[in-house]
Design a protein around this motif. Structure first.
Motif, PDB file in Angstrom:
ATOM      1  N   ILE A  89       0.839  -1.203   0.000  1.00 31.47           N
ATOM      2  CA  ILE A  89       0.000   0.000   0.000  1.00 31.47           C
ATOM      3  C   ILE A  89       0.872   1.251   0.000  1.00 31.47           C
ATOM      4  CG2 ILE A  89      -1.549   1.367   1.462  1.00 31.47           C
ATOM      5  CD1 ILE A  89      -2.985  -1.216   2.188  1.00 31.47           C
ATOM      6  N   THR A  93       0.530   3.874  -2.995  1.00 34.08           N
ATOM      7  CA  THR A  93      -0.230   5.100  -2.714  1.00 34.08           C
ATOM      8  C   THR A  93       0.648   6.326  -2.518  1.00 34.08           C
ATOM      9  OG1 THR A  93      -0.288   4.628  -0.329  1.00 34.08           O
ATOM     10  CG2 THR A  93      -2.086   3.760  -1.684  1.00 34.08           C
ATOM     11  N   ALA A  97      -0.118   9.439  -4.697  1.00 36.52           N
ATOM     12  CA  ALA A  97      -0.550  10.692  -4.083  1.00 36.52           C
ATOM     13  C   ALA A  97       0.369  11.842  -4.471  1.00 36.52           C
ATOM     14  CB  ALA A  97      -0.590  10.535  -2.563  1.00 36.52           C
ATOM     15  N   CYS A 174      -6.463   1.133  -2.628  1.00 38.47           N
ATOM     16  CA  CYS A 174      -5.365   2.020  -3.044  1.00 38.47           C
ATOM     17  C   CYS A 174      -5.895   3.268  -3.735  1.00 38.47           C
ATOM     18  CB  CYS A 174      -4.392   1.265  -3.950  1.00 38.47           C
ATOM     19  SG  CYS A 174      -3.412   0.012  -3.100  1.00 38.47           S
ATOM     20  N   ILE A 177      -7.266   5.592  -1.057  1.00 36.05           N
ATOM     21  CA  ILE A 177      -6.208   6.246  -0.281  1.00 36.05           C
ATOM     22  C   ILE A 177      -5.537   7.336  -1.105  1.00 36.05           C
ATOM     23  CG2 ILE A 177      -3.982   5.878   0.849  1.00 36.05           C
ATOM     24  CD1 ILE A 177      -4.947   3.102   1.638  1.00 36.05           C
ATOM     25  N   ILE A 178      -5.311   7.078  -2.390  1.00 43.12           N
ATOM     26  CA  ILE A 178      -4.698   8.103  -3.248  1.00 43.12           C
ATOM     27  C   ILE A 178      -5.601   9.324  -3.336  1.00 43.12           C
ATOM     28  CG2 ILE A 178      -4.037   8.632  -5.621  1.00 43.12           C
ATOM     29  CD1 ILE A 178      -2.992   5.771  -5.849  1.00 43.12           C
ATOM     30  N   THR A 181      -5.427  11.189   0.136  1.00 44.06           N
ATOM     31  CA  THR A 181      -4.154  11.759   0.574  1.00 44.06           C
ATOM     32  C   THR A 181      -3.505  12.680  -0.453  1.00 44.06           C
ATOM     33  OG1 THR A 181      -2.966   9.787  -0.226  1.00 44.06           O
ATOM     34  CG2 THR A 181      -3.687   9.796   2.071  1.00 44.06           C
ATOM     35  N   SER A 182      -3.969  12.650  -1.698  1.00 47.30           N
ATOM     36  CA  SER A 182      -3.366  13.530  -2.708  1.00 47.30           C
ATOM     37  C   SER A 182      -3.616  14.994  -2.386  1.00 47.30           C
ATOM     38  CB  SER A 182      -3.904  13.191  -4.094  1.00 47.30           C
ATOM     39  OG  SER A 182      -5.312  13.342  -4.140  1.00 47.30           O
ATOM     40  N   ARG A 234       3.564  11.441   4.514  1.00 48.82           N
ATOM     41  CA  ARG A 234       2.685  10.519   3.798  1.00 48.82           C
ATOM     42  C   ARG A 234       3.139   9.077   3.972  1.00 48.82           C
ATOM     43  NH1 ARG A 234      -0.537   7.692   1.666  1.00 48.82           N
ATOM     44  NH2 ARG A 234      -1.229   7.942   3.805  1.00 48.82           N
ATOM     45  N   SER A 238       1.068   6.172   5.820  1.00 45.95           N
ATOM     46  CA  SER A 238       0.734   5.019   4.992  1.00 45.95           C
ATOM     47  C   SER A 238       1.113   3.716   5.692  1.00 45.95           C
ATOM     48  CB  SER A 238       1.436   5.126   3.644  1.00 45.95           C
ATOM     49  OG  SER A 238       1.101   4.043   2.815  1.00 45.95           O
ATOM     50  N   THR A 241      -1.644   2.645   8.030  1.00 41.16           N
ATOM     51  CA  THR A 241      -2.978   2.622   7.424  1.00 41.16           C
ATOM     52  C   THR A 241      -3.914   1.685   8.173  1.00 41.16           C
ATOM     53  OG1 THR A 241      -2.077   3.119   5.236  1.00 41.16           O
ATOM     54  CG2 THR A 241      -4.255   2.111   5.318  1.00 41.16           C
TER      55      THR A 241
END
Length: 305
Positions: A89, A93, A97, A174, A177-178, A181-182, A234, A238, A241
């Protein structure tokens, strides 16, 4: 002699007349004490508990077992699977991100007449609670009435039963999460973009440099400190997570999407095995510290070069 003694300030005034180093120590002491209280002590307590066989369901007192919990961990296949899921992950990610966040930051930095709607759109995913984002995307990827399958059907493509397949479930997590968190990466990069002087781009225009060359030779090099800070935060989050996969799949099917943080939660909260759960948490803490040390080492090396 008497006049010199009379001219000397009293003791309480001499305490106030501190040099810079002593003043810095005095001002940082409350913060250091608070950090030691809420971070250092729990970490030390966690490491101490990891050397005990402490299961609340057994009703037995804590028993010192040394490294037995860590030996059990080495032979635990679920530990290795959840650790690999966590690392995978992170590897997917964090770069995802970064790429999406960089594109969003460049878009938000364009000279729009009204920039606030674009920048507000960056705040919404970041401000959304993780568990709420997991619930929303669990509905998006639902096999029967989800938005994603509905869009696929409108394009003539068959729907996917996302959460029955380990690969599709992992991909859905995934992507979620992207998306979540982006925006964090975009906000940090946008702050870095605001510090780049416009005179550099004006000089590049005079020299005939195009937009792409300006990006590679001006924007990206000057954004490296901001990108490094964003990557550190990040990557650490991650590795920890928990909320999004917990709300979307609960770790299923089987343990194919279970992360190390979820396995720690399962052992400590569900099974009440505090000894083994503490050992797992120590490993996750050590992994986070190692990644942070690598990032800081790379940053320091580049600064020295």
């Amino acid at each position: 002699m008497t006049n010199d003694i009379e001219k000397r300030p009293p003791l309480w005034m001499r305490w106030l007349d501190l040099n810079d180093k002593a003043l810095a120590v005095l001002l940082l002491a409350p913060t250091a004490f608070l950090l030691a209280l809420i971070i250092v002590y729990p970490v030390l307590k966690l490491g101490y508990t990891s050397f005990f066989n402490l299961s609340l369901t057994s009703g037995l007192p804590a028993e010192f077992v040394g490294l037995d919990n860590y030996r059990l961990m080495i032979s635990d296949p679920v530990f290795w699977e959840t650790t690999w899921n966590t690392v995978l992950i992170t590897l997917i990610t964090v770069p995802g991100a970064l790429v999406v966040g960089l594109a969003l930051a460049l878009l938000a930095n364009l000279p729009f007449r009204t920039q606030w709607p674009v920048r507000l759109s960056l705040l919404i995913p970041w401000a959304l609670p993780l568990s709420f984002a997991g619930l929303i995307f669990a509905w998006f990827f639902h096999s029967e009435y989800g938005v994603v399958n509905d869009v696929l059907n409108r394009f003539g493509l068959p729907g996917v039963i996302w959460f029955n397949s380990p690969n599709w479930a992992f991909a859905a997590i995934c992507l979620t999460i992207i998306w979540k968190t982006s925006s964090f990466m975009a906000l940090i990069i946008l702050a870095g973009l605001q510090t780049i002087p416009r005179s550099l781009y004006e000089a590049a225009d005079v020299d005939g440099a195009g937009r792409i060359r300006q990006f590679w030779e001006i924007t990206l090099p000057l954004l490296k400190p901001s990108i490094a800070v964003g990557l550190i935060f990040r990557t650490i989050t991650s590795l920890q997570t928990f909320d999004i996969p917990y709300m979307m799949t609960g770790g299923g099917p089987g343990t194919s999407t279970q992360t190390l943080a979820m396995y720690i939660h399962q052992n400590t909260v569900s099974f009440l095995d505090l000894g083994y759960g503490s050992a797992l948490a120590v490993v996750m803490f050590a992994l986070s510290m190692c990644v942070t040390a690598v990032y800081l080492r790379v940053i320091r090396t580049k600064e020295q070069d």
